[in-house]
Each structure stands twice: as structure tokens, then as C-alpha cells.
Write a protein that holds these residues in place. Sequence first.
Motif, PDB file in Angstrom:
ATOM      1  N   VAL A   1       0.840  -1.208   0.000  1.00  9.38           N
ATOM      2  CA  VAL A   1       0.000   0.000   0.000  1.00  9.38           C
ATOM      3  C   VAL A   1       0.867   1.247   0.000  1.00  9.38           C
ATOM      4  CG1 VAL A   1      -1.791   1.244   1.243  1.00  9.38           C
ATOM      5  CG2 VAL A   1      -1.846  -1.252   1.166  1.00  9.38           C
ATOM      6  N   ALA A   2       1.951   1.231   0.777  1.00  5.78           N
ATOM      7  CA  ALA A   2       2.847   2.390   0.812  1.00  5.78           C
ATOM      8  C   ALA A   2       3.465   2.636  -0.557  1.00  5.78           C
ATOM      9  CB  ALA A   2       3.930   2.175   1.860  1.00  5.78           C
ATOM     10  N   ALA A   3       3.809   1.565  -1.281  1.00  3.12           N
ATOM     11  CA  ALA A   3       4.375   1.732  -2.622  1.00  3.12           C
ATOM     12  C   ALA A   3       3.356   2.351  -3.567  1.00  3.12           C
ATOM     13  CB  ALA A   3       4.851   0.381  -3.160  1.00  3.12           C
ATOM     14  N   VAL A   4       2.093   1.954  -3.455  1.00  2.00           N
ATOM     15  CA  VAL A   4       1.054   2.521  -4.319  1.00  2.00           C
ATOM     16  C   VAL A   4       0.745   3.957  -3.918  1.00  2.00           C
ATOM     17  CG1 VAL A   4      -1.318   2.254  -5.124  1.00  2.00           C
ATOM     18  CG2 VAL A   4       0.091   0.232  -4.734  1.00  2.00           C
ATOM     19  N   GLU A   5       0.812   4.254  -2.624  1.00  2.00           N
ATOM     20  CA  GLU A   5       0.538   5.609  -2.147  1.00  2.00           C
ATOM     21  C   GLU A   5       1.567   6.616  -2.641  1.00  2.00           C
ATOM     22  OE1 GLU A   5       0.182   5.209   2.081  1.00  2.00           O
ATOM     23  OE2 GLU A   5      -2.001   5.379   1.997  1.00  2.00           O
ATOM     24  N   ALA A   6       2.724   6.146  -3.097  1.00  2.00           N
ATOM     25  CA  ALA A   6       3.711   7.063  -3.663  1.00  2.00           C
ATOM     26  C   ALA A   6       3.206   7.716  -4.944  1.00  2.00           C
ATOM     27  CB  ALA A   6       5.023   6.312  -3.937  1.00  2.00           C
ATOM     28  N   PHE A   7       2.173   7.140  -5.575  1.00  2.00           N
ATOM     29  CA  PHE A   7       1.625   7.691  -6.804  1.00  2.00           C
ATOM     30  C   PHE A   7       0.365   8.517  -6.542  1.00  2.00           C
ATOM     31  CE2 PHE A   7       4.043   3.943  -7.806  1.00  2.00           C
ATOM     32  CZ  PHE A   7       4.811   4.324  -8.895  1.00  2.00           C
ATOM     33  N   THR A   8      -0.370   8.184  -5.518  1.00  2.00           N
ATOM     34  CA  THR A   8      -1.558   8.948  -5.123  1.00  2.00           C
ATOM     35  C   THR A   8      -1.966   8.528  -3.719  1.00  2.00           C
ATOM     36  OG1 THR A   8      -3.906   9.407  -5.571  1.00  2.00           O
ATOM     37  CG2 THR A   8      -3.071   7.261  -6.233  1.00  2.00           C
ATOM     38  N   PRO A   9      -2.377   9.482  -2.872  1.00  2.00           N
ATOM     39  CA  PRO A   9      -2.831   9.104  -1.524  1.00  2.00           C
ATOM     40  C   PRO A   9      -4.217   8.474  -1.511  1.00  2.00           C
ATOM     41  CG  PRO A   9      -3.035  11.470  -1.832  1.00  2.00           C
ATOM     42  CD  PRO A   9      -2.351  10.941  -3.061  1.00  2.00           C
ATOM     43  N   ARG A  10      -4.904   8.499  -2.623  1.00  3.48           N
ATOM     44  CA  ARG A  10      -6.281   7.993  -2.687  1.00  3.48           C
ATOM     45  C   ARG A  10      -6.273   6.495  -2.970  1.00  3.48           C
ATOM     46  NH1 ARG A  10      -9.712  11.390  -6.743  1.00  3.48           N
ATOM     47  NH2 ARG A  10     -11.323  10.090  -5.788  1.00  3.48           N
TER      48      ARG A  10
ATOM     49  N   PRO B   1      -7.744   5.603  -8.246  1.00  2.00           N
ATOM     50  CA  PRO B   1      -8.296   6.223  -9.455  1.00  2.00           C
ATOM     51  C   PRO B   1      -7.169   6.565 -10.425  1.00  2.00           C
ATOM     52  CG  PRO B   1      -8.269   7.800  -7.659  1.00  2.00           C
ATOM     53  CD  PRO B   1      -7.853   6.488  -7.071  1.00  2.00           C
ATOM     54  N   VAL B   2      -7.451   6.497 -11.723  1.00  5.12           N
ATOM     55  CA  VAL B   2      -6.417   6.655 -12.744  1.00  5.12           C
ATOM     56  C   VAL B   2      -6.314   8.087 -13.244  1.00  5.12           C
ATOM     57  CG1 VAL B   2      -5.766   5.959 -15.092  1.00  5.12           C
ATOM     58  CG2 VAL B   2      -6.550   4.250 -13.452  1.00  5.12           C
ATOM     59  N   LYS B   3      -7.379   8.857 -13.177  1.00  2.00           N
ATOM     60  CA  LYS B   3      -7.454  10.135 -13.886  1.00  2.00           C
ATOM     61  C   LYS B   3      -6.283  11.065 -13.563  1.00  2.00           C
ATOM     62  CE  LYS B   3     -10.575  13.991 -14.807  1.00  2.00           C
ATOM     63  NZ  LYS B   3     -11.899  14.595 -14.511  1.00  2.00           N
ATOM     64  N   GLY B   4      -6.102  11.415 -12.284  1.00  2.00           N
ATOM     65  CA  GLY B   4      -5.038  12.345 -11.920  1.00  2.00           C
ATOM     66  C   GLY B   4      -3.649  11.753 -12.075  1.00  2.00           C
ATOM     67  N   PRO B   5      -3.361  10.609 -11.437  1.00  2.00           N
ATOM     68  CA  PRO B   5      -2.018  10.024 -11.580  1.00  2.00           C
ATOM     69  C   PRO B   5      -1.664   9.675 -13.019  1.00  2.00           C
ATOM     70  CG  PRO B   5      -3.202   9.025  -9.749  1.00  2.00           C
ATOM     71  CD  PRO B   5      -4.191   9.866 -10.483  1.00  2.00           C
ATOM     72  N   GLY B   6      -2.674   9.271 -13.824  1.00  2.00           N
ATOM     73  CA  GLY B   6      -2.384   8.923 -15.208  1.00  2.00           C
ATOM     74  C   GLY B   6      -1.877  10.113 -15.996  1.00  2.00           C
ATOM     75  N   ARG B   7      -2.468  11.294 -15.767  1.00  2.00           N
ATOM     76  CA  ARG B   7      -1.999  12.487 -16.451  1.00  2.00           C
ATOM     77  C   ARG B   7      -0.585  12.859 -16.002  1.00  2.00           C
ATOM     78  NH1 ARG B   7      -7.335  16.438 -16.065  1.00  2.00           N
ATOM     79  NH2 ARG B   7      -8.647  15.272 -17.542  1.00  2.00           N
ATOM     80  N   TYR B   8      -0.310  12.729 -14.723  1.00  2.00           N
ATOM     81  CA  TYR B   8       0.975  13.152 -14.184  1.00  2.00           C
ATOM     82  C   TYR B   8       2.115  12.249 -14.644  1.00  2.00           C
ATOM     83  CZ  TYR B   8       4.485  14.685 -10.804  1.00  2.00           C
ATOM     84  OH  TYR B   8       5.631  15.164 -10.220  1.00  2.00           O
ATOM     85  N   PHE B   9       1.846  10.939 -14.707  1.00  2.00           N
ATOM     86  CA  PHE B   9       2.906   9.990 -15.020  1.00  2.00           C
ATOM     87  C   PHE B   9       2.937   9.571 -16.487  1.00  2.00           C
ATOM     88  CE2 PHE B   9       2.382   9.470 -10.440  1.00  2.00           C
ATOM     89  CZ  PHE B   9       3.712   9.554 -10.025  1.00  2.00           C
ATOM     90  N   GLY B  10       2.200  10.275 -17.335  1.00  2.00           N
ATOM     91  CA  GLY B  10       2.347  10.036 -18.774  1.00  2.00           C
ATOM     92  C   GLY B  10       1.397   9.027 -19.360  1.00  2.00           C
ATOM     93  N   GLY B  11       0.218   8.848 -18.782  1.00  2.00           N
ATOM     94  CA  GLY B  11      -0.775   7.951 -19.344  1.00  2.00           C
ATOM     95  C   GLY B  11      -0.981   6.696 -18.517  1.00  2.00           C
ATOM     96  N   GLU B  12      -2.045   5.981 -18.829  1.00  2.00           N
ATOM     97  CA  GLU B  12      -2.418   4.795 -18.059  1.00  2.00           C
ATOM     98  C   GLU B  12      -1.368   3.699 -18.161  1.00  2.00           C
ATOM     99  OE1 GLU B  12      -6.205   3.532 -19.374  1.00  2.00           O
ATOM    100  OE2 GLU B  12      -7.290   5.244 -18.518  1.00  2.00           O
TER     101      GLU B  12
ATOM    102  N   ALA C   1       1.858   3.947 -18.774  1.00  2.00           N
ATOM    103  CA  ALA C   1       3.062   4.295 -18.010  1.00  2.00           C
ATOM    104  C   ALA C   1       2.792   4.195 -16.512  1.00  2.00           C
ATOM    105  CB  ALA C   1       3.516   5.708 -18.371  1.00  2.00           C
ATOM    106  N   LEU C   2       1.611   4.635 -16.075  1.00  2.00           N
ATOM    107  CA  LEU C   2       1.268   4.546 -14.653  1.00  2.00           C
ATOM    108  C   LEU C   2       1.225   3.097 -14.203  1.00  2.00           C
ATOM    109  CD1 LEU C   2       0.259   5.787 -11.975  1.00  2.00           C
ATOM    110  CD2 LEU C   2      -2.075   5.624 -12.911  1.00  2.00           C
ATOM    111  N   ALA C   3       0.566   2.241 -14.997  1.00  2.00           N
ATOM    112  CA  ALA C   3       0.472   0.833 -14.626  1.00  2.00           C
ATOM    113  C   ALA C   3       1.857   0.189 -14.565  1.00  2.00           C
ATOM    114  CB  ALA C   3      -0.407   0.081 -15.624  1.00  2.00           C
ATOM    115  N   ASP C   4       2.715   0.560 -15.486  1.00  2.00           N
ATOM    116  CA  ASP C   4       4.068  -0.008 -15.484  1.00  2.00           C
ATOM    117  C   ASP C   4       4.832   0.438 -14.235  1.00  2.00           C
ATOM    118  OD1 ASP C   4       6.358  -1.348 -17.017  1.00  2.00           O
ATOM    119  OD2 ASP C   4       7.166   0.637 -16.553  1.00  2.00           O
ATOM    120  N   LYS C   5       4.747   1.730 -13.883  1.00  2.00           N
ATOM    121  CA  LYS C   5       5.462   2.241 -12.713  1.00  2.00           C
ATOM    122  C   LYS C   5       4.905   1.639 -11.424  1.00  2.00           C
ATOM    123  CE  LYS C   5       6.703   6.668 -14.851  1.00  2.00           C
ATOM    124  NZ  LYS C   5       8.175   6.483 -14.780  1.00  2.00           N
TER     125      LYS C   5
END
Length: 558
Positions: A92-101, A113-124, A126-130
Amino acid sequence: MTAETAMASGTADDRTPRVLVVWCPDWPVAAVTGDDPVAVTEGGRILACSEGARAAGVRQGQRLKLAQRLCPELELRDRDPEAETRRFEPVVAAVEAFTPRVEVIRPGLCAIPVKGPGRYFGGEEALADKVGRAVADALGQPLVPDAVPGAPAVEERQPTAPPPATTAPRARVGVADGLFAAVLAARAGVLVPAGRTAEFLAPYPVSALGDEALAELLGRLGLPTVGAFAALPAESVADRFGPSGTVAHRLARGLQPRPLVPRDEEPDLAVEQRFDPPEPSAEPLVFVARALAEQLHQRLAGAGLTCRRVAVEVACADGRTASRLWRHEGRLSATALAERVRWQLQAWQGAGTFTGTGDGDGDGNGEGREDTGFTLLRLAPDGLSPDQGRQLALWGQAVADDRVERAVARVQAVLGHAGLRRIEPAGGRGPGEQAVKVPWGEPYEAAVPVDAPWPGRLPEVWPAVVLREPAPVRVLDGAGRPVTVDGRAGVSARPALVVVRGREERVDGWTGPWPAVEYWWDQSLARRRARFQVVVDGGRALLLTVEGGAWYLEAGYD
């Protein structure tokens, strides 16, 4: 109406959020220790199993006997929810590094949720890979192959079986419209393109919706798949299946019945005292506990909170730790809480938990070894909730609960923690098993259900006196021969005499037997016995038990 038509008519509208789910297969296995093959059990069935166990034919939901027959070398472990939660925290802590939600659905499964973190990290993608790589690093394991594919077409990646479990935890990541579809996408290890969630869900059986009764009914109606169910008009589903059917229909169409609920971050109100150098004796900890209890109450009051329990934690220089929860319910004063710390330290010392901690001979005087000692005393509130205040009595009248609490504290101060106990109901068949004594102020949870059927349980007329240990007696028939009970609960003759402590008492009436076969699956605990109620001279009633051919007096009635 086809599944494609249903999708086009609003299956995945703009209001359905995109969700990313991290799934760790067979997480209960990751929280226990054991050599492969190993399985975790719950309720007499297999809850999760490792790769080796699955290769031998063990499956989730199997009965233990069948699983052991398929895999004789299978190691069985009881489920440990606390260990599951504790070990999932780094994920959970590793996932929280991308969003507190982050919503923790259960240990081993979380979503964001994907909307905010996806925009910040370059798309869905890229977010899923990170996220997948961060979780793999937290688990110390390589990512499951194809866990984060490059947004494949739905036609290319139909739902597949979950990956084999191992004793080492692994993770998969999936993205889809809505939480329900995202969980299935994580199990399949795919990223479902936006707007195509209904198409992704269509091949799944209706049992995937999580409603067994609805799935059985839809199967009889000729709607075996999620896509066929989603093609039905929403109005017709609501009229025919009601609210539960409407929720399932929304899930089938790729809609979200509820938003994600991120976990609440509770404030850290714990108080602690470290000892450097380590304190060789436990006595100073008792004095420190009073000051810590005062600080804890001040912090809770400042935050407008109260707590249901308080954890007393102690650490030693040699690495040993101990923790115990005490019920608080907002009623314990600082003095009363400090007293409970003292009782807990005494209990640990009496049990030999810290024997040798700065005390070479274990007599508690702190003399002996120099390399150990107490290094930490910590009080941590548990189960925080808003403080609603307390309604005091009018015109200076005392509140009964306050008087009870003060009286209990005075009695326990004299007799010790276990000197005052309360009676709690427990599950069982005999009168001695249906109640337990619990120290006042200590939480209690019945090990077995109190309201279970309990075949062989006595009728509702309860004995007035229950012996601490059943006393041996003899039961004779009219000819002076011992009365016996066979394996079919058949009585050899009518009881005529009961010999209690050498005194013969004539039996005026009797009823029974109530046979009970307990723990037949465990030879170390298995027992067979039968109970009788008899009335002897003078109208006195007795509860007798026969076990292994011997008779015992278990209780008496007024």
C-alpha cells in the motif's frame, strides 16, 4: 439487443471512473510461513494454496480431507488476518507514492483512481508499469510476466485463469472502467481500453458478479454470461430483479455503483518513552506509565477523539517485544490506565516473557546481565472515534457507571487484574462450556460461535451449580449392576441408584441421554460422551455425564 449495442447506449459513460487495481494472488499464503506445498485454511476449507499444492490438485474451497488426500505432504496453516494486513502495508505504501487515494479492498487487493495520476505519469500504460514495478520492489519479487501489457486490444486478451500461486508473493496490475471490472482486469493482467469494459466483461459467467442466487436464476433463464445479462433493458432488470439485480446489471454494463473510498489516515497519537541505556528493572516503567497515560489523554482530548482500546508495547535491547490491547472505551483515567500497564508488566514477568532481561537470575531485581534491559514503553490508542462527550446526571447526582468504574478500579488495585472478573457467554454443549470468566476491562471474543446449532446441547433448563471439575460417581440399576451406554446411545438398564461420594441416593426420575461426538477429526481432542438428568430423593436434580464407560457428576439443579 447485442452487447455492442448495450455498450454504445451508455455502458461506459464519462461518469464511470477509470480504476487501477493491484492484485497479489493467494495473499493469505504470503502471510504464513511454510515449505511448498502449503495451504491456508478457514472454516474447514482451503482458502488459498501455493503453486506446489495447486499442481497436486488442491483448489480453493476444497475440504481439508480431500486436499490432504490429493497432496499428502500438504502443510496446513490457519489464516492470520493480522499478518496479512501487516505484510500488505509495504505494498500500500508503494502505491501511495503515486496517489494518496488508495482504497484497500482487502489484504492483497487495492485500487486507485487513474485520472489524476495517469496524467501526471504520462498515461495509463506508463502509470500501470510504474505501479507494477514499485509493488514488485516492495515485495522483493520480479513482476509476473505480462502483468502490465501495453494496452492490448480486448479481442487479443480474453480473460484467463489466475496465475499459479507460490509461497513468495507476486502482483498483477489491471485497469478498466469501474472497480469491479478493474479487479477482473488485474486477475487477467490486462489494461482494458476506455469505453470497452462491457466488451471485456461479456465472456465472463454471471457468477463473476458475486450474487450466487442471481447467477443461478439467470442460468435457468438462459443468460449464462455477463454480456447476455448486460444486453437486457435496465428498466426490465429493475422490475424483475429489484435493487440487487440493478446493481449487478450496472456492474455487467461496466458502470460503477460506488466511488473508491480511500483509507482514512488516522493521526499518530501514540506516546512512548525510550530508555538509553536500557532499564534493567520493570519498576521504573510503572512510574513512566503514569506520565505517558497523562500525555495520551491530553493528545486525545486535543484532537477531540476517544479510543476503544489502548495497546501497551514493550521492547528490549535483545530485540524481544511484547504488546497487549486493553479495552478503554473512553472511561479509563490516566491513573487507571497506568494501573493496567503495571498489571500487564506483572503478567509478562509472571509468565517469564522477559526472564533474563537485565536480570541474570530472573528474580526481577535487575541484577545480573548487563547486555539487556527495557528500551521502550509505548502506549498506542486503537479504534479512534470522535469524542461525543458524556452526559452527567443533573443536580450533582452521581452516575452509576462512574461509581462502578471507580469501585472496580479500587478492587483491582487490591486484588490485581484477574481478581475481578465478569461472565461472558461462550459456545459449547455442557454448562461448564457455555460461560467463561474474563478479567474486568479486558476484551473478549468467543473462540466459537455462541449461537451455533450445537447438536447434543442440553435443554434450556440450566443447572444452578456447576462443579469446577466433574466428580466421579457410580450409576447402578435395580439389580446393583453398573448402567452402561453403548455407541448408539442405548442405555443398558433404568438407573436406580446414584452413588455420590460413597452415599447411595435413589433415582426417582431420569431423562436422556444427550449424546455428543466432539472433534472427531482431531484424535488429540476427540471425545464421545452423553449427559443425563436425574432426580434423586428429596427432589434434588443432578446432571450426570458418562464418558469412556465412567460416570461423573457435572452439575446440580436447585
